[in-house]
Design a protein around this motif. Structure first.
Motif, PDB file in Angstrom:
ATOM      1  N   SER A   1       0.818  -1.214   0.000  1.00  0.00           N
ATOM      2  CA  SER A   1       0.000   0.000   0.000  1.00  0.00           C
ATOM      3  C   SER A   1       0.848   1.259   0.000  1.00  0.00           C
ATOM      4  O   SER A   1       0.336   2.344   0.240  1.00  0.00           O
ATOM      5  CB  SER A   1      -0.925   0.014   1.231  1.00  0.00           C
ATOM      6  OG  SER A   1      -1.792  -1.096   1.210  1.00  0.00           O
ATOM      7  N   GLN A   2       2.131   1.107  -0.212  1.00  0.00           N
ATOM      8  CA  GLN A   2       3.028   2.258  -0.282  1.00  0.00           C
ATOM      9  C   GLN A   2       4.038   2.028  -1.401  1.00  0.00           C
ATOM     10  O   GLN A   2       4.398   0.895  -1.708  1.00  0.00           O
ATOM     11  CB  GLN A   2       3.771   2.449   1.042  1.00  0.00           C
ATOM     12  CG  GLN A   2       4.694   1.300   1.394  1.00  0.00           C
ATOM     13  CD  GLN A   2       5.324   1.426   2.773  1.00  0.00           C
ATOM     14  OE1 GLN A   2       4.987   2.314   3.530  1.00  0.00           O
ATOM     15  NE2 GLN A   2       6.239   0.530   3.091  1.00  0.00           N
ATOM     16  N   ASP A   3       4.459   3.130  -2.006  1.00  0.00           N
ATOM     17  CA  ASP A   3       5.509   3.046  -3.003  1.00  0.00           C
ATOM     18  C   ASP A   3       6.857   2.960  -2.297  1.00  0.00           C
ATOM     19  O   ASP A   3       7.024   3.488  -1.191  1.00  0.00           O
ATOM     20  CB  ASP A   3       5.467   4.285  -3.897  1.00  0.00           C
ATOM     21  CG  ASP A   3       6.219   4.100  -5.197  1.00  0.00           C
ATOM     22  OD1 ASP A   3       6.654   2.970  -5.480  1.00  0.00           O
ATOM     23  OD2 ASP A   3       6.372   5.090  -5.921  1.00  0.00           O
ATOM     24  N   LEU A   4       7.801   2.282  -2.908  1.00  0.00           N
ATOM     25  CA  LEU A   4       9.171   2.203  -2.406  1.00  0.00           C
ATOM     26  C   LEU A   4      10.097   2.703  -3.506  1.00  0.00           C
ATOM     27  O   LEU A   4       9.991   2.264  -4.654  1.00  0.00           O
ATOM     28  CB  LEU A   4       9.548   0.768  -2.034  1.00  0.00           C
ATOM     29  CG  LEU A   4       8.754   0.110  -0.900  1.00  0.00           C
ATOM     30  CD1 LEU A   4       9.168  -1.351  -0.749  1.00  0.00           C
ATOM     31  CD2 LEU A   4       8.975   0.857   0.415  1.00  0.00           C
ATOM     32  N   THR A   5      10.990   3.617  -3.167  1.00  0.00           N
ATOM     33  CA  THR A   5      11.895   4.153  -4.162  1.00  0.00           C
ATOM     34  C   THR A   5      13.277   4.367  -3.565  1.00  0.00           C
ATOM     35  O   THR A   5      13.439   4.498  -2.355  1.00  0.00           O
ATOM     36  CB  THR A   5      11.412   5.519  -4.714  1.00  0.00           C
ATOM     37  OG1 THR A   5      11.611   6.527  -3.719  1.00  0.00           O
ATOM     38  CG2 THR A   5       9.957   5.481  -5.101  1.00  0.00           C
ATOM     39  N   ALA A   6      14.270   4.405  -4.432  1.00  0.00           N
ATOM     40  CA  ALA A   6      15.632   4.788  -4.058  1.00  0.00           C
ATOM     41  C   ALA A   6      16.158   5.697  -5.154  1.00  0.00           C
ATOM     42  O   ALA A   6      15.845   5.519  -6.329  1.00  0.00           O
ATOM     43  CB  ALA A   6      16.528   3.562  -3.889  1.00  0.00           C
ATOM     44  N   HIS A   7      16.969   6.676  -4.774  1.00  0.00           N
ATOM     45  CA  HIS A   7      17.490   7.629  -5.747  1.00  0.00           C
ATOM     46  C   HIS A   7      18.336   6.916  -6.813  1.00  0.00           C
ATOM     47  O   HIS A   7      18.824   5.800  -6.606  1.00  0.00           O
ATOM     48  CB  HIS A   7      18.332   8.694  -5.049  1.00  0.00           C
ATOM     49  CG  HIS A   7      17.514   9.761  -4.379  1.00  0.00           C
ATOM     50  ND1 HIS A   7      16.456   9.474  -3.556  1.00  0.00           N
ATOM     51  CD2 HIS A   7      17.599  11.118  -4.431  1.00  0.00           C
ATOM     52  CE1 HIS A   7      15.925  10.603  -3.115  1.00  0.00           C
ATOM     53  NE2 HIS A   7      16.598  11.618  -3.633  1.00  0.00           N
ATOM     54  N   VAL A   8      18.511   7.602  -7.925  1.00  0.00           N
ATOM     55  CA  VAL A   8      19.247   7.050  -9.068  1.00  0.00           C
ATOM     56  C   VAL A   8      20.699   7.512  -9.016  1.00  0.00           C
ATOM     57  O   VAL A   8      20.981   8.681  -8.752  1.00  0.00           O
ATOM     58  CB  VAL A   8      18.594   7.506 -10.385  1.00  0.00           C
ATOM     59  CG1 VAL A   8      19.415   7.057 -11.593  1.00  0.00           C
ATOM     60  CG2 VAL A   8      17.162   6.979 -10.476  1.00  0.00           C
ATOM     61  N   ASP A   9      21.593   6.587  -9.276  1.00  0.00           N
ATOM     62  CA  ASP A   9      23.025   6.886  -9.421  1.00  0.00           C
ATOM     63  C   ASP A   9      23.281   7.199 -10.894  1.00  0.00           C
ATOM     64  O   ASP A   9      23.467   6.307 -11.711  1.00  0.00           O
ATOM     65  CB  ASP A   9      23.843   5.682  -8.948  1.00  0.00           C
ATOM     66  CG  ASP A   9      25.309   5.738  -9.353  1.00  0.00           C
ATOM     67  OD1 ASP A   9      25.774   6.808  -9.785  1.00  0.00           O
ATOM     68  OD2 ASP A   9      25.986   4.698  -9.230  1.00  0.00           O
ATOM     69  N   PHE A  10      23.266   8.496 -11.221  1.00  0.00           N
ATOM     70  CA  PHE A  10      23.402   8.899 -12.621  1.00  0.00           C
ATOM     71  C   PHE A  10      24.804   8.638 -13.171  1.00  0.00           C
ATOM     72  O   PHE A  10      24.973   8.439 -14.383  1.00  0.00           O
ATOM     73  CB  PHE A  10      23.028  10.370 -12.790  1.00  0.00           C
ATOM     74  CG  PHE A  10      21.547  10.610 -12.868  1.00  0.00           C
ATOM     75  CD1 PHE A  10      20.848  10.295 -14.018  1.00  0.00           C
ATOM     76  CD2 PHE A  10      20.855  11.145 -11.799  1.00  0.00           C
ATOM     77  CE1 PHE A  10      19.482  10.512 -14.110  1.00  0.00           C
ATOM     78  CE2 PHE A  10      19.486  11.366 -11.872  1.00  0.00           C
ATOM     79  CZ  PHE A  10      18.796  11.048 -13.024  1.00  0.00           C
ATOM     80  N   THR A  11      25.814   8.648 -12.312  1.00  0.00           N
ATOM     81  CA  THR A  11      27.167   8.357 -12.790  1.00  0.00           C
ATOM     82  C   THR A  11      27.234   6.954 -13.380  1.00  0.00           C
ATOM     83  O   THR A  11      27.824   6.740 -14.448  1.00  0.00           O
ATOM     84  CB  THR A  11      28.194   8.487 -11.656  1.00  0.00           C
ATOM     85  OG1 THR A  11      28.122   9.803 -11.105  1.00  0.00           O
ATOM     86  CG2 THR A  11      29.600   8.235 -12.162  1.00  0.00           C
TER      87      THR A  11
END
Length: 404
Positions: free
Chosen positions: A295-305
């Motif tokens: 019932s919740q979204d889970l996210t982690a930031h993106v490593d653009f390098t």
């Protein structure tokens, strides 16, 4: 991790997915967090992106839901891509992870009314793994008939695509591995199940599930094993598989990625000792990924390098990296704001003008959507095509790869 202070407990219906995942863990033992996150987001009928009652836009705001301007300015950039490639008679635009279909609807409406020749060449495809979201998209875009097709990766022949792949807030939702430093060694965080009255999900440390985790940091030159014990972060190995697919399928054209994230040096700074993993529910953010499972979204930031480096190794040349606010201003958002002010001065619908102005300012917010990264990669272009100035990336500093 403990309860983050939510005002009420999950309903009995919300327990179905945690109980299912718990039964799997009891049967097979602890699983990687990436596996747990895969189930939490994509379990058929129960995962966050698969639930029939998913209230899109209820848990967080995305750029396409604020204003049609985001899709329209994106269309301006992709139209230039088509022009740079010589206006080919068949040009594929493939959206990866189309959510409710709102961005596609606004994008298609704008292209269809603005560039008849481009519309004639256009073949719009959507790659969407969620069966529920695919149905929503098909309902919303039904009026476009065969102009829009829903695809599977294995239906796209290798080296067949001339055009542009793009995504908005896709990579941050890929399941991630979580790791922790202990006494000079890299360990992986696994998800286990505790029995008894206080039973539920619990985290345990173990050896890395794959050598790719240590290889990931070695490639970046980040001495993570020297970090203090207790340091935690995430590794998005799924993003590497995704890049490999893109590089295989794209013959000639562009890959445009919008997402929130950092360069590797900022992401894996010793000061960011708890990583970036967050749960989103009802416009709130929580550090505990185990409370509202399904019932919740889970996210982690993106490593653009890593996206740039691995992309380069696969033949995807980095043509630009900027912030979303700069990208949109370069494509005309500032002029749209100025024109909007003039409409208000001339006695237009003031309430409508103010709402749209608020939405456009939100797209530029340096503490919010305006800070998103925009990465442009390309493959198969001629030297002169690679050298063409790009409207969304006009600042020369932005052509030097990932630096901020």
């Amino acid at each position: 991790m403990g309860n983050p202070g939510l005002p009420f407990l999950p309903s009995q219906a919300d327990r179905r997915l945690p109980e299912l995942i718990g039964s799997r863990i009891r049967a097979r033992g602890p699983v990687t967090f990436a596996q747990f996150m895969e189930w939490a987001l994509y379990e058929p009928g129960l995962g966050y992106y698969e639930r029939e009652h998913l209230p899109l836009g209820y848990d967080y705001r995305t750029s396409p839901h604020l204003a049609a301007d985001f899709a329209q300015l994106l269309a301006e950039q992709i139209f230039q891509f088509w022009h740079i490639l010589g206006s080919p008679p068949h040009f594929a635009v493939i959206e990866m992870g189309a959510g409710s279909g709102r961005l596609a609807e606004d994008w298609l409406a704008y292209v269809g009314s603005t560039w008849p020749d481009f519309w004639q060449a256009l073949e719009y495809g959507i790659l969407e793994r969620s069966a529920f979201l695919r149905r929503l998209q098909q309902e919303r875009l039904a009026g476009y008939g065969e102009k829009v097709r829903w695809l599977e990766w294995d239906e796209i022949p290798d080296g067949s695509v001339t055009g542009c792949f793009f995504s908005n807030e896709l990579v941050d939702a890929f399941p991630v591995h979580r790791v922790q430093v202990q006494a000079g060694a890299l360990r992986e965080i696994y998800v286990d199940w505790a029995e008894g009255e206080e039973g539920g999900f619990r985290e345990v440390l173990g050896a890395p599930s794959t050598p790719a985790l240590e290889t990931y940091f070695a490639r970046l030159g980040i001495p993570i094993a020297t970090y203090p014990s207790g340091y935690q972060t995430e590794v998005n190995l799924k993003a590497l598989e995704w890049l490999q697919l893109l590089a295989r399928k794209l013959r000639r054209g562009y890959v445009l990625t919008f997402d929130y994230g950092y360069t590797a040096q900022r992401y894996y700074s010793p000061q960011r000792f708890q990583g970036t993993l967050l749960a989103y529910r009802q416009h709130g953010t929580y550090a505990d990924p185990y409370v509202w499972v399904g019932s919740q979204d889970l996210t982690a930031h993106v490593d653009f390098t890593t996206l740039q480096q691995v992309g380069e190794s696969l033949g995807l040349k980095c043509l630009g990296f900027t912030q979303q606010s700069y990208f949109l201003v370069n494509l005309g958002l500032a002029k749209r704001l100025a024109d909007l002010s003039q409409v208000g001065d001339e006695g237009g619908d003031l309430g409508q003008v103010l709402r749209r102005r608020h939405a456009l300012h939100a797209l530029l917010d340096p503490l919010g959507l305006g800070s998103f990264g925009v990465l442009l990669q390309a493959k198969g272009l001629s030297d002169s095509e690679y050298a063409q100035p790009l409207r969304g990336f006009v600042d020369p500093e932005l052509h030097r790869g990932i630096a901020w």
